[in-house]
Design a protein around this motif. Structure first.
Motif, short mmCIF file in Angstrom:
data_model
loop_
_atom_site.label_atom_id
_atom_site.label_comp_id
_atom_site.label_asym_id
_atom_site.label_seq_id
_atom_site.Cartn_x
_atom_site.Cartn_y
_atom_site.Cartn_z
N VAL A 1 0.94 -1.46 0.19
CA VAL A 1 -0.16 -0.44 -0.17
C VAL A 1 0.67 1.12 -0.04
CG1 VAL A 1 -1.81 1.62 1.19
CG2 VAL A 1 -2.08 -0.34 0.99
N THR A 2 1.51 1.58 0.92
CA THR A 2 3.09 2.57 1.12
C THR A 2 3.06 2.40 -0.18
OG1 THR A 2 3.38 1.96 2.60
CG2 THR A 2 4.54 3.41 1.97
N VAL A 3 3.86 2.18 -1.36
CA VAL A 3 4.75 2.23 -3.11
C VAL A 3 3.85 1.77 -3.69
CG1 VAL A 3 5.36 0.55 -4.81
CG2 VAL A 3 6.93 0.07 -2.22
N GLY A 4 2.28 1.51 -3.28
CA GLY A 4 1.27 2.09 -4.61
C GLY A 4 0.37 3.52 -4.20
N ALA A 5 0.45 3.98 -2.69
CA ALA A 5 0.42 5.78 -2.95
C ALA A 5 1.12 6.29 -3.43
CB ALA A 5 0.35 5.44 -1.14
N ALA A 6 2.64 6.01 -3.23
CA ALA A 6 3.59 6.88 -3.26
C ALA A 6 3.94 7.05 -4.75
CB ALA A 6 5.05 6.48 -2.77
N LEU A 7 3.44 5.73 -6.06
CA LEU A 7 3.36 5.91 -7.62
C LEU A 7 1.94 6.26 -7.43
CD1 LEU A 7 4.60 2.58 -7.51
CD2 LEU A 7 5.84 4.43 -8.50
N ILE A 8 0.99 7.00 -6.55
CA ILE A 8 -0.71 7.35 -7.51
C ILE A 8 0.18 8.51 -8.08
CG2 ILE A 8 -2.55 8.67 -6.06
CD1 ILE A 8 -2.73 6.51 -4.87
N PRO A 9 0.65 9.47 -8.04
CA PRO A 9 0.86 10.65 -8.83
C PRO A 9 1.59 10.55 -10.66
CG PRO A 9 1.76 11.02 -6.60
CD PRO A 9 1.84 10.11 -6.96
N LEU A 10 2.53 9.00 -9.70
CA LEU A 10 3.40 9.41 -10.96
C LEU A 10 2.44 7.94 -12.28
CD1 LEU A 10 6.81 8.91 -9.22
CD2 LEU A 10 5.95 10.41 -10.63
N PRO A 11 2.43 8.23 -13.04
CA PRO A 11 1.79 6.96 -14.25
C PRO A 11 2.43 6.25 -14.02
CG PRO A 11 3.41 8.16 -15.43
CD PRO A 11 3.91 9.26 -13.87
N GLY A 12 1.98 4.96 -13.75
CA GLY A 12 1.91 4.16 -13.14
C GLY A 12 0.95 2.89 -12.75
N PRO A 13 1.13 1.70 -11.73
CA PRO A 13 0.31 0.97 -11.24
C PRO A 13 -0.17 1.81 -9.85
CG PRO A 13 2.23 -0.21 -11.61
CD PRO A 13 2.54 1.07 -12.35
N GLY A 14 0.07 3.00 -9.67
CA GLY A 14 -0.50 3.37 -8.29
C GLY A 14 -1.51 2.70 -7.41
N TRP A 15 -3.12 3.20 -8.20
CA TRP A 15 -4.31 2.45 -7.66
C TRP A 15 -3.70 1.14 -7.85
CZ3 TRP A 15 -6.77 5.70 -4.70
CH2 TRP A 15 -6.04 6.40 -4.51
N LEU A 16 -3.40 0.54 -8.45
CA LEU A 16 -3.87 -1.15 -8.41
C LEU A 16 -3.16 -1.66 -7.48
CD1 LEU A 16 -4.53 -3.36 -10.73
CD2 LEU A 16 -2.67 -3.41 -11.80
N LEU A 17 -1.96 -1.18 -7.57
CA LEU A 17 -1.34 -1.84 -5.90
C LEU A 17 -1.20 -1.58 -4.14
CD1 LEU A 17 2.74 -0.72 -6.41
CD2 LEU A 17 1.52 -3.05 -6.61
N VAL A 18 -2.02 -0.10 -4.55
CA VAL A 18 -2.93 0.41 -3.23
C VAL A 18 -4.06 -1.19 -2.89
CG1 VAL A 18 -4.76 1.71 -1.80
CG2 VAL A 18 -2.53 1.91 -3.36
N ILE A 19 -4.95 -1.37 -4.70
CA ILE A 19 -6.12 -2.27 -4.40
C ILE A 19 -5.56 -3.56 -3.90
CG2 ILE A 19 -7.57 -3.79 -5.81
CD1 ILE A 19 -8.19 -0.61 -7.01
N ALA A 20 -4.13 -3.93 -4.63
CA ALA A 20 -3.70 -5.43 -4.06
C ALA A 20 -2.77 -5.96 -3.25
CB ALA A 20 -2.60 -5.35 -4.74
N GLY A 21 -2.23 -3.93 -2.51
CA GLY A 21 -2.07 -4.12 -0.47
C GLY A 21 -3.11 -4.34 0.05
N LEU A 22 -4.57 -3.96 0.63
CA LEU A 22 -5.96 -4.06 0.46
C LEU A 22 -6.87 -5.32 0.18
CD1 LEU A 22 -8.46 -1.46 -0.55
CD2 LEU A 22 -7.80 -2.03 1.64
N GLY A 23 -5.41 -6.37 -1.40
CA GLY A 23 -5.83 -8.34 -1.30
C GLY A 23 -4.93 -7.82 -0.25
N ILE A 24 -4.36 -8.39 0.00
CA ILE A 24 -3.37 -8.56 1.44
C ILE A 24 -4.26 -9.17 2.40
CG2 ILE A 24 -0.60 -8.71 2.19
CD1 ILE A 24 0.35 -7.80 -1.29
N TRP A 25 -4.26 -7.92 2.85
CA TRP A 25 -4.71 -7.69 4.29
C TRP A 25 -6.57 -8.45 4.08
CZ3 TRP A 25 -3.96 -1.04 4.11
CH2 TRP A 25 -2.64 -0.44 4.75
N ALA A 26 -6.82 -8.39 3.14
CA ALA A 26 -7.70 -8.42 3.02
C ALA A 26 -7.70 -10.27 3.63
CB ALA A 26 -8.75 -8.67 2.21
N VAL A 27 -6.70 -11.03 3.27
CA VAL A 27 -7.10 -12.37 3.57
C VAL A 27 -6.77 -12.30 5.42
CG1 VAL A 27 -4.96 -14.30 4.30
CG2 VAL A 27 -4.92 -12.92 2.15
#
Length: 194
Positions: free
Chosen positions: A99-125
Protein backbone atom coordinates in the motif's frame (compact mmCIF):
# COMPACT_ATOMS: atom_id res chain seq x y z
CA UNK A 1 -30.54 -40.54 -2.79
CA UNK A 2 -27.27 -39.97 -0.98
CA UNK A 3 -24.12 -41.27 -2.58
CA UNK A 4 -20.53 -40.67 -1.70
CA UNK A 5 -17.77 -40.07 -4.20
CA UNK A 6 -14.86 -42.40 -4.23
CA UNK A 7 -11.45 -41.09 -3.31
CA UNK A 8 -10.32 -41.78 -6.87
CA UNK A 9 -12.92 -39.47 -8.43
CA UNK A 10 -11.09 -36.43 -9.92
CA UNK A 11 -14.13 -34.15 -9.58
CA UNK A 12 -14.44 -34.54 -5.81
CA UNK A 13 -13.14 -31.68 -3.71
CA UNK A 14 -9.69 -32.49 -2.40
CA UNK A 15 -9.30 -32.85 1.33
CA UNK A 16 -6.46 -31.53 3.47
CA UNK A 17 -3.04 -33.06 2.84
CA UNK A 18 -2.82 -36.05 5.19
CA UNK A 19 0.76 -35.39 6.23
CA UNK A 20 -0.03 -31.83 7.33
CA UNK A 21 -3.19 -32.93 9.14
CA UNK A 22 -1.37 -35.69 11.02
CA UNK A 23 1.42 -33.31 12.00
CA UNK A 24 -1.03 -30.66 13.23
CA UNK A 25 -3.14 -33.20 15.14
CA UNK A 26 -0.01 -34.73 16.68
CA UNK A 27 0.82 -31.31 18.13
CA UNK A 28 -2.71 -31.03 19.52
CA UNK A 29 -4.18 -28.52 17.08
CA UNK A 30 -7.70 -28.74 15.73
CA UNK A 31 -7.73 -29.06 11.94
CA UNK A 32 -10.87 -28.25 9.93
CA UNK A 33 -11.58 -31.32 7.82
CA UNK A 34 -14.50 -30.21 5.66
CA UNK A 35 -14.03 -28.01 2.62
CA UNK A 36 -16.44 -25.13 2.05
CA UNK A 37 -17.38 -23.33 -1.11
CA UNK A 38 -17.73 -19.53 -1.28
CA UNK A 39 -21.24 -19.54 0.15
CA UNK A 40 -20.04 -21.32 3.30
CA UNK A 41 -21.81 -24.59 2.49
CA UNK A 42 -19.80 -27.79 2.74
CA UNK A 43 -18.43 -28.89 -0.61
CA UNK A 44 -19.52 -32.07 -2.33
CA UNK A 45 -17.61 -35.16 -1.28
CA UNK A 46 -17.80 -34.59 2.47
CA UNK A 47 -20.79 -36.82 3.16
CA UNK A 48 -23.50 -34.36 2.15
CA UNK A 49 -25.97 -35.09 -0.65
CA UNK A 50 -24.54 -34.45 -4.09
CA UNK A 51 -25.76 -31.67 -6.33
CA UNK A 52 -24.98 -33.52 -9.55
CA UNK A 53 -21.93 -33.60 -11.78
CA UNK A 54 -22.76 -30.25 -13.40
CA UNK A 55 -23.00 -28.54 -10.00
CA UNK A 56 -19.66 -29.98 -8.95
CA UNK A 57 -17.99 -28.90 -12.18
CA UNK A 58 -19.45 -25.42 -11.80
CA UNK A 59 -18.32 -25.22 -8.16
CA UNK A 60 -14.83 -26.31 -9.19
CA UNK A 61 -14.71 -23.58 -11.83
CA UNK A 62 -15.76 -20.95 -9.30
CA UNK A 63 -12.98 -21.78 -6.88
CA UNK A 64 -9.74 -22.94 -8.50
CA UNK A 65 -7.73 -25.71 -6.95
CA UNK A 66 -4.86 -23.37 -6.00
CA UNK A 67 -7.31 -21.23 -4.01
CA UNK A 68 -8.55 -24.31 -2.18
CA UNK A 69 -4.97 -25.28 -1.31
CA UNK A 70 -4.16 -21.72 -0.22
CA UNK A 71 -7.28 -21.61 1.95
CA UNK A 72 -6.37 -24.95 3.51
CA UNK A 73 -2.78 -23.85 4.14
CA UNK A 74 -4.01 -20.66 5.83
CA UNK A 75 -6.42 -22.73 7.96
CA UNK A 76 -3.55 -24.99 9.05
CA UNK A 77 -1.42 -21.96 9.95
CA UNK A 78 -4.31 -20.40 11.88
CA UNK A 79 -4.80 -23.67 13.82
CA UNK A 80 -1.50 -22.98 15.58
CA UNK A 81 -1.60 -19.97 17.98
CA UNK A 82 1.96 -18.95 17.09
CA UNK A 83 1.22 -19.40 13.40
CA UNK A 84 -1.91 -17.26 13.69
CA UNK A 85 0.03 -14.37 15.25
CA UNK A 86 2.92 -14.75 12.79
CA UNK A 87 0.47 -14.79 9.86
CA UNK A 88 -1.24 -11.61 11.10
CA UNK A 89 2.11 -9.85 11.47
CA UNK A 90 3.33 -11.02 8.07
CA UNK A 91 0.09 -10.00 6.32
CA UNK A 92 0.08 -6.61 8.08
CA UNK A 93 3.68 -5.84 7.08
CA UNK A 94 3.37 -7.14 3.49
CA UNK A 95 0.12 -5.23 2.96
CA UNK A 96 1.60 -2.05 4.44
CA UNK A 97 4.62 -2.24 2.13
CA UNK A 98 2.47 -2.76 -0.99
CA UNK A 99 0.00 0.00 0.00
CA UNK A 100 2.85 2.43 0.79
CA UNK A 101 4.58 1.81 -2.54
CA UNK A 102 1.24 2.14 -4.33
CA UNK A 103 0.41 5.39 -2.54
CA UNK A 104 3.83 6.77 -3.47
CA UNK A 105 3.21 5.87 -7.14
CA UNK A 106 -0.28 7.38 -7.36
CA UNK A 107 0.88 10.79 -8.65
CA UNK A 108 3.20 9.14 -11.18
CA UNK A 109 2.07 7.27 -14.26
CA UNK A 110 1.95 3.62 -13.44
CA UNK A 111 0.12 1.12 -11.32
CA UNK A 112 -0.30 3.23 -8.17
CA UNK A 113 -3.99 2.55 -7.53
CA UNK A 114 -3.59 -1.04 -8.65
CA UNK A 115 -0.90 -1.57 -6.00
CA UNK A 116 -3.06 0.07 -3.32
CA UNK A 117 -5.92 -2.30 -4.19
CA UNK A 118 -3.48 -5.25 -4.22
CA UNK A 119 -2.30 -4.23 -0.75
CA UNK A 120 -5.92 -4.17 0.41
CA UNK A 121 -6.28 -7.66 -1.03
CA UNK A 122 -3.29 -8.81 1.02
CA UNK A 123 -4.74 -7.26 4.17
CA UNK A 124 -8.13 -8.83 3.40
CA UNK A 125 -6.60 -12.28 4.01
CA UNK A 126 -6.56 -11.56 7.75
CA UNK A 127 -8.46 -8.33 8.49
CA UNK A 128 -12.24 -7.99 8.15
CA UNK A 129 -12.14 -4.19 7.75
CA UNK A 130 -9.89 -4.61 4.70
CA UNK A 131 -12.23 -7.25 3.26
CA UNK A 132 -15.18 -4.84 3.59
CA UNK A 133 -13.19 -1.93 2.11
CA UNK A 134 -12.04 -4.12 -0.80
CA UNK A 135 -15.64 -5.20 -1.48
CA UNK A 136 -16.75 -1.54 -1.40
CA UNK A 137 -13.97 -0.58 -3.83
CA UNK A 138 -14.82 -3.46 -6.15
CA UNK A 139 -18.51 -2.51 -6.19
CA UNK A 140 -17.77 1.14 -7.01
CA UNK A 141 -15.23 0.34 -9.72
CA UNK A 142 -17.68 -2.11 -11.33
CA UNK A 143 -20.55 0.40 -11.19
CA UNK A 144 -18.31 3.12 -12.68
CA UNK A 145 -17.21 0.75 -15.46
CA UNK A 146 -20.81 -0.23 -16.23
CA UNK A 147 -21.82 3.45 -16.34
CA UNK A 148 -18.97 4.38 -18.68
CA UNK A 149 -19.68 1.48 -21.05
CA UNK A 150 -23.34 2.59 -21.35
CA UNK A 151 -22.28 6.08 -22.49
CA UNK A 152 -21.86 7.13 -26.09
CA UNK A 153 -18.49 7.07 -27.83
CA UNK A 154 -18.20 10.87 -27.55
CA UNK A 155 -18.68 10.85 -23.77
CA UNK A 156 -16.13 8.05 -23.38
CA UNK A 157 -13.66 10.00 -25.52
CA UNK A 158 -14.13 13.14 -23.38
CA UNK A 159 -13.66 11.08 -20.20
CA UNK A 160 -10.46 9.60 -21.64
CA UNK A 161 -9.09 13.03 -22.59
CA UNK A 162 -9.94 14.44 -19.15
CA UNK A 163 -8.17 11.46 -17.55
CA UNK A 164 -5.05 11.95 -19.71
CA UNK A 165 -4.97 15.70 -18.97
CA UNK A 166 -5.28 14.96 -15.24
CA UNK A 167 -2.45 12.40 -15.32
CA UNK A 168 -0.25 14.79 -17.36
CA UNK A 169 -0.90 17.63 -14.89
CA UNK A 170 -0.12 15.44 -11.89
CA UNK A 171 3.07 14.18 -13.58
CA UNK A 172 4.16 17.71 -14.44
CA UNK A 173 3.50 19.00 -10.91
CA UNK A 174 5.21 15.98 -9.35
CA UNK A 175 8.35 16.43 -11.43
CA UNK A 176 8.38 20.21 -10.90
CA UNK A 177 7.96 20.22 -7.14
CA UNK A 178 9.64 16.97 -6.12
CA UNK A 179 12.63 16.83 -8.49
CA UNK A 180 12.81 20.47 -9.60
CA UNK A 181 12.40 19.57 -13.30
CA UNK A 182 10.02 21.87 -15.16
CA UNK A 183 9.21 19.85 -18.26
CA UNK A 184 7.00 22.55 -19.81
CA UNK A 185 9.71 25.21 -19.46
CA UNK A 186 12.30 22.88 -21.01
CA UNK A 187 10.02 22.05 -23.94
CA UNK A 188 9.29 25.75 -24.52
CA UNK A 189 13.02 26.56 -24.36
CA UNK A 190 13.81 23.73 -26.80
CA UNK A 191 11.15 24.91 -29.25
CA UNK A 192 12.40 28.52 -29.01
CA UNK A 193 16.04 27.61 -29.69
CA UNK A 194 15.49 25.09 -32.51
Amino acid sequence: MVTKRSSVDPIAAPGPPKVAVRAAEKRGYAVPMEQHDRSGRPAVGDGTPERGAAGVALAERRRPRWRQRLSLTLDLIRANPTGRIALKIFVAIAGAIVVTVGAALIPLPGPGWLLVIAGLGIWAVEFHWAKRLLAFTRRNVQSWTRWVTRQSLGVRFVLGVVGLVFVAAVLWLSLKYSLGIDVVARIMHYLATH
